[in-house]
Design a protein around this motif. Sequence first.
Motif, PDB file in Angstrom:
ATOM      1  N   LEU A  45       0.753  -1.133   0.030  1.00  0.00           N
ATOM      2  CA  LEU A  45       0.030  -0.035  -0.045  1.00  0.00           C
ATOM      3  C   LEU A  45       0.920   0.959   0.167  1.00  0.00           C
ATOM      4  N   TYR A  46       1.857   1.471   0.945  1.00  0.00           N
ATOM      5  CA  TYR A  46       2.614   2.336   0.898  1.00  0.00           C
ATOM      6  C   TYR A  46       3.606   2.582  -0.342  1.00  0.00           C
ATOM      7  N   GLN A  47       4.020   1.519  -0.934  1.00  0.00           N
ATOM      8  CA  GLN A  47       4.643   1.462  -2.249  1.00  0.00           C
ATOM      9  C   GLN A  47       3.753   2.328  -3.357  1.00  0.00           C
ATOM     10  N   ARG A  48       2.435   1.828  -3.383  1.00  0.00           N
ATOM     11  CA  ARG A  48       1.486   2.391  -4.138  1.00  0.00           C
ATOM     12  C   ARG A  48       1.334   3.764  -4.011  1.00  0.00           C
ATOM     13  N   GLU A  49       1.172   4.222  -2.773  1.00  0.00           N
ATOM     14  CA  GLU A  49       1.149   5.750  -2.435  1.00  0.00           C
ATOM     15  C   GLU A  49       2.468   6.485  -2.946  1.00  0.00           C
ATOM     16  N   ILE A  50       3.555   5.858  -2.536  1.00  0.00           N
ATOM     17  CA  ILE A  50       4.625   6.731  -3.266  1.00  0.00           C
ATOM     18  C   ILE A  50       4.581   6.904  -4.734  1.00  0.00           C
ATOM     19  N   ASP A  51       4.311   5.705  -5.373  1.00  0.00           N
ATOM     20  CA  ASP A  51       4.207   5.885  -7.017  1.00  0.00           C
ATOM     21  C   ASP A  51       3.271   6.852  -7.295  1.00  0.00           C
ATOM     22  N   ILE A  52       2.099   7.006  -6.689  1.00  0.00           N
ATOM     23  CA  ILE A  52       1.104   8.118  -6.996  1.00  0.00           C
ATOM     24  C   ILE A  52       1.963   9.537  -6.720  1.00  0.00           C
ATOM     25  N   LEU A  53       2.431   9.587  -5.687  1.00  0.00           N
ATOM     26  CA  LEU A  53       3.359  10.838  -5.405  1.00  0.00           C
ATOM     27  C   LEU A  53       4.093  11.072  -6.256  1.00  0.00           C
ATOM     28  N   ARG A  54       4.996  10.397  -6.630  1.00  0.00           N
ATOM     29  CA  ARG A  54       6.084  10.607  -7.622  1.00  0.00           C
ATOM     30  C   ARG A  54       5.575  10.907  -9.053  1.00  0.00           C
ATOM     31  N   ALA A  55       4.539  10.490  -9.423  1.00  0.00           N
ATOM     32  CA  ALA A  55       3.717  10.767 -10.592  1.00  0.00           C
ATOM     33  C   ALA A  55       3.181  12.047 -10.907  1.00  0.00           C
ATOM     34  N   GLN A  56       3.013  12.726  -9.613  1.00  0.00           N
ATOM     35  CA  GLN A  56       2.622  14.178  -9.546  1.00  0.00           C
ATOM     36  C   GLN A  56       3.819  15.218  -9.780  1.00  0.00           C
ATOM     37  N   PRO A  57       3.469  16.331 -10.258  1.00  0.00           N
ATOM     38  CA  PRO A  57       4.208  17.416 -10.337  1.00  0.00           C
ATOM     39  C   PRO A  57       5.035  17.515  -8.967  1.00  0.00           C
ATOM     40  N   SER A  58       6.229  17.981  -8.961  1.00  0.00           N
ATOM     41  CA  SER A  58       7.104  18.231  -7.806  1.00  0.00           C
ATOM     42  C   SER A  58       6.558  19.098  -6.822  1.00  0.00           C
ATOM     43  N   ASP A  59       6.543  18.695  -5.589  1.00  0.00           N
ATOM     44  CA  ASP A  59       6.046  19.315  -4.356  1.00  0.00           C
ATOM     45  C   ASP A  59       6.866  19.326  -3.256  1.00  0.00           C
ATOM     46  N   PRO A  60       7.619  20.215  -2.629  1.00  0.00           N
ATOM     47  CA  PRO A  60       8.665  19.844  -1.642  1.00  0.00           C
ATOM     48  C   PRO A  60       8.031  19.222  -0.454  1.00  0.00           C
ATOM     49  N   ASP A  61       6.884  19.386  -0.240  1.00  0.00           N
ATOM     50  CA  ASP A  61       6.364  18.848   1.101  1.00  0.00           C
ATOM     51  C   ASP A  61       5.962  17.240   0.620  1.00  0.00           C
TER      52      ASP A  61
END
Length: 77
Positions: A45-61
């Motif tokens: 689950l955490y890996q999927r969430e990271i993959d989703i975050l990485r697919a988004q435009p860069s956001d420092p937070d």
Amino acid sequence: MSIQITVRLDEGLVANLDAVIASGGAKSRAALIESALEAEFRRRLYQREIDILRAQPSDPDMDALAAWMVGRYPGIE
């Protein structure tokens, strides 16, 4: 509700299971296997969430959160 299943495990894995139980680290083989499966499902689950975050435009937070999760959970990339 629980469902009984049959699995075959390598002798070494079973010996390790029994050693953990003998040392008081788990109540039973089933409890330890259940705990390991839950941890694996969380990791996925955490890996999927990271993959989703990485697919988004860069956001420092969000980048900082992804970096923290990668450092916190072994096996997550």
